[in-house]
Design a protein around this motif. Structure first.
Motif, PDB file in Angstrom:
ATOM      1  N   GLU A 137       0.839  -1.201   0.000  1.00 42.88           N
ATOM      2  CA  GLU A 137       0.000   0.000   0.000  1.00 42.88           C
ATOM      3  C   GLU A 137       0.869   1.244   0.000  1.00 42.88           C
ATOM      4  O   GLU A 137       1.808   1.369   0.794  1.00 42.88           O
ATOM      5  CB  GLU A 137      -0.919   0.013   1.219  1.00 42.88           C
ATOM      6  CG  GLU A 137      -1.881   1.198   1.233  1.00 42.88           C
ATOM      7  CD  GLU A 137      -2.809   1.174   2.432  1.00 42.88           C
ATOM      8  OE1 GLU A 137      -4.004   0.913   2.239  1.00 42.88           O
ATOM      9  OE2 GLU A 137      -2.325   1.391   3.555  1.00 42.88           O
ATOM     10  N   VAL A 145      -4.399  10.442  -0.578  1.00 44.65           N
ATOM     11  CA  VAL A 145      -4.473   9.470  -1.660  1.00 44.65           C
ATOM     12  C   VAL A 145      -3.760   8.191  -1.242  1.00 44.65           C
ATOM     13  O   VAL A 145      -2.664   8.232  -0.685  1.00 44.65           O
ATOM     14  CB  VAL A 145      -3.829  10.022  -2.954  1.00 44.65           C
ATOM     15  CG1 VAL A 145      -3.806   8.951  -4.045  1.00 44.65           C
ATOM     16  CG2 VAL A 145      -4.598  11.244  -3.433  1.00 44.65           C
ATOM     17  N   CYS A 146      -4.401   7.043  -1.493  1.00 46.62           N
ATOM     18  CA  CYS A 146      -3.807   5.728  -1.242  1.00 46.62           C
ATOM     19  C   CYS A 146      -3.882   4.896  -2.509  1.00 46.62           C
ATOM     20  O   CYS A 146      -4.805   5.043  -3.302  1.00 46.62           O
ATOM     21  CB  CYS A 146      -4.521   4.998  -0.102  1.00 46.62           C
ATOM     22  SG  CYS A 146      -4.287   5.738   1.531  1.00 46.62           S
ATOM     23  N   SER A 147      -2.907   4.034  -2.681  1.00 47.05           N
ATOM     24  CA  SER A 147      -2.865   3.182  -3.852  1.00 47.05           C
ATOM     25  C   SER A 147      -2.261   1.844  -3.464  1.00 47.05           C
ATOM     26  O   SER A 147      -1.466   1.760  -2.524  1.00 47.05           O
ATOM     27  CB  SER A 147      -2.035   3.838  -4.966  1.00 47.05           C
ATOM     28  OG  SER A 147      -1.890   2.970  -6.064  1.00 47.05           O
ATOM     29  N   ARG A 148      -2.645   0.795  -4.179  1.00 44.72           N
ATOM     30  CA  ARG A 148      -2.120  -0.544  -3.909  1.00 44.72           C
ATOM     31  C   ARG A 148      -1.432  -1.110  -5.141  1.00 44.72           C
ATOM     32  O   ARG A 148      -1.768  -0.767  -6.274  1.00 44.72           O
ATOM     33  CB  ARG A 148      -3.244  -1.492  -3.485  1.00 44.72           C
ATOM     34  CG  ARG A 148      -3.740  -1.290  -2.070  1.00 44.72           C
ATOM     35  CD  ARG A 148      -4.860  -2.263  -1.776  1.00 44.72           C
ATOM     36  NE  ARG A 148      -5.321  -2.180  -0.404  1.00 44.72           N
ATOM     37  CZ  ARG A 148      -6.346  -2.873   0.088  1.00 44.72           C
ATOM     38  NH1 ARG A 148      -7.002  -3.705  -0.711  1.00 44.72           N
ATOM     39  NH2 ARG A 148      -6.706  -2.756   1.350  1.00 44.72           N
ATOM     40  N   ALA A 185       1.925   0.326  -7.661  1.00 45.51           N
ATOM     41  CA  ALA A 185       1.136   1.279  -6.882  1.00 45.51           C
ATOM     42  C   ALA A 185       1.349   2.706  -7.380  1.00 45.51           C
ATOM     43  O   ALA A 185       0.408   3.509  -7.445  1.00 45.51           O
ATOM     44  CB  ALA A 185       1.500   1.177  -5.402  1.00 45.51           C
ATOM     45  N   LYS A 188      -0.657   4.148 -10.482  1.00 54.66           N
ATOM     46  CA  LYS A 188      -2.039   4.610 -10.306  1.00 54.66           C
ATOM     47  C   LYS A 188      -2.107   6.039  -9.762  1.00 54.66           C
ATOM     48  O   LYS A 188      -3.194   6.542  -9.479  1.00 54.66           O
ATOM     49  CB  LYS A 188      -2.778   3.662  -9.353  1.00 54.66           C
ATOM     50  CG  LYS A 188      -2.774   2.216  -9.839  1.00 54.66           C
ATOM     51  CD  LYS A 188      -3.274   1.266  -8.769  1.00 54.66           C
ATOM     52  CE  LYS A 188      -3.080  -0.186  -9.208  1.00 54.66           C
ATOM     53  NZ  LYS A 188      -3.469  -1.156  -8.161  1.00 54.66           N
ATOM     54  N   ILE A 189      -0.937   6.662  -9.615  1.00 51.70           N
ATOM     55  CA  ILE A 189      -0.877   8.030  -9.090  1.00 51.70           C
ATOM     56  C   ILE A 189      -0.544   9.003 -10.220  1.00 51.70           C
ATOM     57  O   ILE A 189       0.406   8.790 -10.975  1.00 51.70           O
ATOM     58  CB  ILE A 189       0.191   8.150  -7.987  1.00 51.70           C
ATOM     59  CG1 ILE A 189      -0.127   7.188  -6.838  1.00 51.70           C
ATOM     60  CG2 ILE A 189       0.274   9.585  -7.476  1.00 51.70           C
ATOM     61  CD1 ILE A 189      -1.420   7.468  -6.128  1.00 51.70           C
ATOM     62  N   TYR A 203      -5.787  10.211  -8.072  1.00 54.10           N
ATOM     63  CA  TYR A 203      -5.752   8.755  -8.215  1.00 54.10           C
ATOM     64  C   TYR A 203      -6.301   8.392  -9.576  1.00 54.10           C
ATOM     65  O   TYR A 203      -7.396   8.813  -9.957  1.00 54.10           O
ATOM     66  CB  TYR A 203      -6.576   8.089  -7.116  1.00 54.10           C
ATOM     67  CG  TYR A 203      -6.607   6.576  -7.189  1.00 54.10           C
ATOM     68  CD1 TYR A 203      -5.534   5.816  -6.748  1.00 54.10           C
ATOM     69  CD2 TYR A 203      -7.719   5.917  -7.717  1.00 54.10           C
ATOM     70  CE1 TYR A 203      -5.565   4.433  -6.816  1.00 54.10           C
ATOM     71  CE2 TYR A 203      -7.753   4.534  -7.786  1.00 54.10           C
ATOM     72  CZ  TYR A 203      -6.676   3.798  -7.341  1.00 54.10           C
ATOM     73  OH  TYR A 203      -6.704   2.438  -7.422  1.00 54.10           O
ATOM     74  N   SER A 205      -8.099   6.129 -11.636  1.00 57.99           N
ATOM     75  CA  SER A 205      -8.999   4.986 -11.503  1.00 57.99           C
ATOM     76  C   SER A 205      -8.943   4.060 -12.714  1.00 57.99           C
ATOM     77  O   SER A 205      -9.364   2.898 -12.636  1.00 57.99           O
ATOM     78  CB  SER A 205     -10.434   5.469 -11.287  1.00 57.99           C
ATOM     79  OG  SER A 205     -10.858   6.292 -12.368  1.00 57.99           O
ATOM     80  N   GLU A 208      -7.071   0.830 -12.028  1.00 57.49           N
ATOM     81  CA  GLU A 208      -7.517  -0.024 -10.931  1.00 57.49           C
ATOM     82  C   GLU A 208      -7.491  -1.497 -11.317  1.00 57.49           C
ATOM     83  O   GLU A 208      -7.734  -1.863 -12.475  1.00 57.49           O
ATOM     84  CB  GLU A 208      -8.922   0.377 -10.481  1.00 57.49           C
ATOM     85  CG  GLU A 208      -8.945   1.572  -9.551  1.00 57.49           C
ATOM     86  CD  GLU A 208     -10.316   1.797  -8.959  1.00 57.49           C
ATOM     87  OE1 GLU A 208     -10.399   2.353  -7.848  1.00 57.49           O
ATOM     88  OE2 GLU A 208     -11.305   1.431  -9.602  1.00 57.49           O
ATOM     89  N   ASP A 212      -7.636  -4.201  -5.778  1.00 54.99           N
ATOM     90  CA  ASP A 212      -7.787  -2.932  -5.055  1.00 54.99           C
ATOM     91  C   ASP A 212      -9.030  -2.914  -4.176  1.00 54.99           C
ATOM     92  O   ASP A 212      -9.103  -2.144  -3.221  1.00 54.99           O
ATOM     93  CB  ASP A 212      -7.840  -1.759  -6.046  1.00 54.99           C
ATOM     94  CG  ASP A 212      -6.520  -1.560  -6.769  1.00 54.99           C
ATOM     95  OD1 ASP A 212      -5.486  -1.975  -6.215  1.00 54.99           O
ATOM     96  OD2 ASP A 212      -6.520  -1.006  -7.877  1.00 54.99           O
TER      97      ASP A 212
END
Length: 249
Positions: A137, A145-148, A185, A188-189, A203, A205, A208, A212
């Motif tokens: 993560e 903002v969070c991303s995996r 990760a 996706k930013i 983010y 999308s 994705e 996620d």
């Protein structure tokens, strides 16, 4: 000099923005004496500003330099490769600061070889590759903002006679899995750099993945999901993951 010193090129052009790579080389024999440098920027805007400011200037030598922007090759449709993890970190540190992001490993699990896999690969006489699956993560706290990222890393063991081979392969497979997950990760930013230097983060999308939407507990049990296909993960080794530490966050 016969060849531009790369550190001089880096010093001259890095003031316009972060650089992806810098190369210097002598001209081909048919082109006559001289040398040239190739500087790759992350941002096309930074490259254009550097070209306008440096063209015809004496940056680090007596003769003025001719600086131009390389045109795109037409007729070649290629998807831009994803940035490796260390390039992503370099870019994030520049625009967000060293404290502007953090990463956390959710799970790092060894993946057992599938039944008959080694025989199909002709590896019946030696131990198969070590494989690790990593779920990670990425958090940008200042932007909320969070991303995996989820990725698979593998490393060859050889004949398995030397116990150190297994330890080395295990460590390498773990590093590759963590590095690829971090790179995934970061993909996706979106970093939106404005003319005034301010940076906005969104983010993406469109990037994705099904993982996620899983909870952390579901991610930790991901290896046991029978429907998971290993073919969806890129098994190619990244060029710069050897210095990635699993202890870094």
């Amino acid at each position: 000099p016969s060849v531009f010193p790369q550190h001089s090129l880096f010093s001259a052009f890095s003031r316009f923005g972060p650089l992806y790579s810098v190369r210097a080389r002598g001209n081909a024999a048919m082109a006559g004496p001289g040398c040239c440098g190739v500087i790759k920027f992350y941002s096309a805007g930074d490259a254009s500003r550097a070209q306008r400011a440096c063209n015809g200037q004496r940056l680090f030598q007596k003769r003025p330099l001719k600086v131009c922007v390389c045109p795109k090759q037409r007729g070649i449709q290629q998807q831009a490769p994803a940035l490796s993890s260390n390039k992503c970190q370099e870019l994030a540190n520049h625009y967000l600061g060293f404290n502007g992001w953090s990463s956390r490993i959710i799970t790092l699990q060894k993946v057992s070889a599938l039944d008959g896999e080694n025989e199909e690969l002709g590896q019946s006489s030696q131990q198969g590759p070590v494989k690790f699956l990593c779920a990670l993560e990425l958090t940008l706290p200042q932007h909320g903002v969070c991303s995996r990222g989820v990725a698979l890393g593998q490393a060859a063991v050889g004949d398995g006679q030397d116990p150190l081979e297994l330890i080395t392969a295990t460590r390498r497979a773990q590093k590759l899995a963590v590095g690829k997950a971090l790179s995934g990760a970061f993909q996706k930013i979106l970093l939106i750099v404005l003319e005034n230097g301010k940076v906005a983060v969104e983010y993406n999308s469109c990037q994705e993945e099904p993982t996620d939407s899983l909870t952390e507990e579901e991610l930790k049990g991901l290896v046991q999901v029978n429907e998971l296909s290993l073919e969806q993960f890129d098994l190619e080794e990244e060029e710069v993951l050897s210095d990635l530490s699993l202890d870094d966050e």
